[in-house]
Motif scaffolding. Structure first.
Motif, PDB file in Angstrom:
ATOM      1  N   ASP A  21       0.849  -1.188   0.000  1.00  0.00           N
ATOM      2  CA  ASP A  21       0.000   0.000   0.000  1.00  0.00           C
ATOM      3  C   ASP A  21       0.887   1.241   0.000  1.00  0.00           C
ATOM      4  N   VAL A  22       0.566   2.195  -0.842  1.00  0.00           N
ATOM      5  CA  VAL A  22       1.349   3.430  -0.927  1.00  0.00           C
ATOM      6  C   VAL A  22       1.388   4.162   0.416  1.00  0.00           C
ATOM      7  N   GLY A  23       0.431   3.878   1.251  1.00  0.00           N
ATOM      8  CA  GLY A  23       0.345   4.512   2.552  1.00  0.00           C
ATOM      9  C   GLY A  23       1.561   4.272   3.433  1.00  0.00           C
ATOM     10  N   ILE A  24       2.296   3.183   3.216  1.00  0.00           N
ATOM     11  CA  ILE A  24       3.470   2.952   4.060  1.00  0.00           C
ATOM     12  C   ILE A  24       4.519   4.035   3.855  1.00  0.00           C
ATOM     13  N   PHE A  25       4.599   4.570   2.651  1.00  0.00           N
ATOM     14  CA  PHE A  25       5.545   5.645   2.377  1.00  0.00           C
ATOM     15  C   PHE A  25       5.029   6.976   2.912  1.00  0.00           C
ATOM     16  N   ILE A  26       3.750   7.204   2.747  1.00  0.00           N
ATOM     17  CA  ILE A  26       3.145   8.470   3.154  1.00  0.00           C
ATOM     18  C   ILE A  26       3.042   8.558   4.670  1.00  0.00           C
ATOM     19  N   LYS A  27       2.742   7.440   5.302  1.00  0.00           N
ATOM     20  CA  LYS A  27       2.619   7.403   6.765  1.00  0.00           C
ATOM     21  C   LYS A  27       3.892   7.913   7.415  1.00  0.00           C
ATOM     22  N   ASP A  28       5.031   7.528   6.872  1.00  0.00           N
ATOM     23  CA  ASP A  28       6.314   7.967   7.414  1.00  0.00           C
ATOM     24  C   ASP A  28       6.425   9.493   7.359  1.00  0.00           C
ATOM     25  N   ARG A  29       6.020  10.092   6.279  1.00  0.00           N
ATOM     26  CA  ARG A  29       6.048  11.548   6.138  1.00  0.00           C
ATOM     27  C   ARG A  29       5.078  12.209   7.110  1.00  0.00           C
ATOM     28  N   LEU A  30       3.898  11.642   7.261  1.00  0.00           N
ATOM     29  CA  LEU A  30       2.895  12.238   8.141  1.00  0.00           C
ATOM     30  C   LEU A  30       3.340  12.173   9.592  1.00  0.00           C
ATOM     31  N   ASN A  31       3.982  11.094   9.991  1.00  0.00           N
ATOM     32  CA  ASN A  31       4.463  10.974  11.365  1.00  0.00           C
ATOM     33  C   ASN A  31       5.475  12.057  11.690  1.00  0.00           C
ATOM     34  N   VAL A  32       6.343  12.366  10.760  1.00  0.00           N
ATOM     35  CA  VAL A  32       7.338  13.412  10.988  1.00  0.00           C
ATOM     36  C   VAL A  32       6.648  14.760  11.142  1.00  0.00           C
ATOM     37  N   LYS A  33       5.676  15.052  10.280  1.00  0.00           N
ATOM     38  CA  LYS A  33       4.971  16.320  10.345  1.00  0.00           C
ATOM     39  C   LYS A  33       4.174  16.433  11.641  1.00  0.00           C
TER      40      LYS A  33
END
Length: 72
Positions: A55-67
């Motif tokens: 799921d593409v979300g695994i890449f995006i989740k990492d970015r969202l956690n940092v923000k």
């Protein structure tokens, strides 16, 4: 994000070179991500997610956690 990409490479026993050849994403792009010179565009993340069948979300989740951590 690069950490997740590297983990996927290791889990699947493949090289960044092979991913580059099969996806059309230049190896230099992976290097830029790793060194922090650029961040991946969503289109590239979708290509990688399809390649690794995740799921593409695994890449995006990492970015969202940092923000989210930065705004707390």
């Amino acid at each position: 994000m690069y950490k997740i990409f590297k983990n996927l490479l290791e889990e699947n026993g493949i090289s960044a070179y092979k991913v580059s050849k099969e996806t059309g994403i230049p190896q230099s792009t992976f290097t830029d991500w790793h060194k922090g010179r650029s961040k991946p565009k969503i289109e590239k993340l979708v290509i990688l997610a399809d390649f690794f069948d995740v799921d593409v979300g695994i890449f995006i989740k990492d970015r969202l956690n940092v923000k989210n951590k930065a705004s707390q």
